[in-house]
Design an enzyme around this catalytic site. Structure first.
Site, mmCIF file in Angstrom:
data_model
loop_
_atom_site.group_PDB
_atom_site.id
_atom_site.type_symbol
_atom_site.label_atom_id
_atom_site.label_comp_id
_atom_site.label_asym_id
_atom_site.label_seq_id
_atom_site.Cartn_x
_atom_site.Cartn_y
_atom_site.Cartn_z
ATOM 1 C CG HIS A 34 -1.865 -1.074 1.356
ATOM 2 N ND1 HIS A 34 -1.746 -2.081 2.274
ATOM 3 C CD2 HIS A 34 -2.990 -1.330 0.655
ATOM 4 C CE1 HIS A 34 -2.751 -2.923 2.148
ATOM 5 N NE2 HIS A 34 -3.532 -2.490 1.171
ATOM 6 C CD GLN A 58 -13.704 -5.578 -1.772
ATOM 7 O OE1 GLN A 58 -13.964 -4.386 -1.902
ATOM 8 N NE2 GLN A 58 -12.519 -6.071 -2.061
ATOM 9 C CB SER A 183 -4.255 -7.182 4.397
ATOM 10 O OG SER A 183 -3.985 -5.969 3.738
HETATM 11 O O1 PAF Z 1 -7.824 -3.996 -3.348
HETATM 12 C C1 PAF Z 1 -8.494 -3.697 -2.335
HETATM 13 O O2 PAF Z 1 -7.979 -3.557 -1.225
HETATM 14 C C2 PAF Z 1 -10.002 -3.525 -2.470
HETATM 15 O O3 PAF Z 1 -10.532 -4.427 -3.376
HETATM 16 C C3 PAF Z 1 -10.409 -2.082 -2.835
HETATM 17 C C4 PAF Z 1 -9.886 -1.688 -4.195
HETATM 18 C C5 PAF Z 1 -9.877 -1.137 -1.769
HETATM 19 C C6 PAF Z 1 -11.934 -1.970 -2.853
HETATM 20 O O4 PAF Z 1 -12.481 -2.276 -1.625
#
Ligand code: PAF
Length: 276
Positions: A34, A58, A183
């Site tokens: 990140h 998701q 993560s």
């Molecule tokens: O890649 C991620 O961490 C997630 O899929 C995102 C793009 C933040 C959407 O929730």
């Protein structure tokens, strides 16, 4: 560093800032991967916004959602050290005051690979990312290549919605062992952490043999490599065209990328490597 939990004050603040604005969407549990997205955004924009939101839409598996690491205090400390400009960390009610009704059609792009194993996952990603795009109105948005299919789908989302946002893909960041940063690695136990870098070793093997052996032979070599080790349960190993994600039958059918999804114990890991 400005931290917002509510959308309206964030928008009022951003309206007074200089463009370009860079957006780095995350679900928190931040790691060096990140931070590389943030670093690039900081280089290319006047102001960078990092969103932290574990998006329930998701997760097709409730257990995965419940177990997803949430370490917001740690994340904020890291972002402060990194001199991040703005953080948006909304609640679920703030992001979704009403149950979302929108639907997306990405055709084959979200039916294959992750889409085949995680039904609804990419629609959930598209819903949250599109909302973040409308909230932040960034000029650029940054996504890691570790989630390669997600990157391809977000590019398609921006095209379908005709949004004036440049989607920037940032290379995978790996531990010194080769394990792709994620993560989810936080959930690997000591024994699993020892064998997790075998995914990278298998990918390197594939890259060294690409164009020398057939596609099927390489897929089998990767599968054989991983299944020698305990606790691996492979979901897929595919070699596809980078643009349209269609499986390649032959090396001359387009730019090739190999993608892997595997369980290691009860943690699901994905990784990939460009072969062309
Ligand atoms: O890649 C991620 O961490 C997630 O899929 C995102 C793009 C933040 C959407 O929730």
């Amino acid at each position: 560093m400005k931290i917002f939990n509510k959308i309206k004050p964030l928008q009022e603040y951003l309206a007074k800032q200089q463009r370009p604005i860079g957006l780095v969407p995350t679900m928190g549990a931040l790691h060096q991967g990140h931070l590389s997205l943030i670093e690039q955004s900081k280089k290319e924009n006047s102001i960078s916004v990092v969103s932290i939101f574990v998006n329930p839409l998701q997760f097709n598996d409730k257990n995965d959602f419940d177990k997803y690491p949430r370490i917001i205090d740690n994340d904020l400390k890291l972002l402060e050290e990194y001199k991040c400009d703005v953080v948006l960390a909304p609640s679920v009610d703030e992001m979704y005051p009403e149950p979302p009704q929108e639907h997306y059609d990405f055709g084959y792009l979200d039916q294959t690979l992750e889409g085949a194993y995680r039904p609804g996952h990419f629609e959930g990603v598209a819903i949250v990312v599109n909302r973040l795009f409308h909230i932040v109105k960034p000029d650029r948005a940054y996504f890691g290549k570790k989630d390669f299919q997600q990157y391809v789908i977000i590019k398609e989302l921006v095209k379908q919605q005709n949004l004036p946002i440049e989607i920037v893909a940032v290379p995978i960041v790996r531990e010194s062992s080769g394990l792709a940063m994620s993560s989810r690695n936080l959930r690997l136990n000591e024994q699993e952490l020892k064998v997790a870098p075998e995914i990278y070793k298998a990918l390197i093997k594939a890259k060294s043999l690409a164009y020398k052996k057939s596609i099927n032979e390489i897929k089998q070599i990767v599968i054989n490599h991983l299944t020698q080790f305990p606790n691996y349960k492979i979901e897929y190993v595919e070699i596809v065209n980078e643009e349209n994600l269609k499986p390649l039958n032959d090396w001359n059918e387009g730019k090739a990328i190999i993608l892997i999804a595997t369980w290691l114990g009860d943690v699901r890991l994905i990784d990939n490597m460009e072969l062309s």
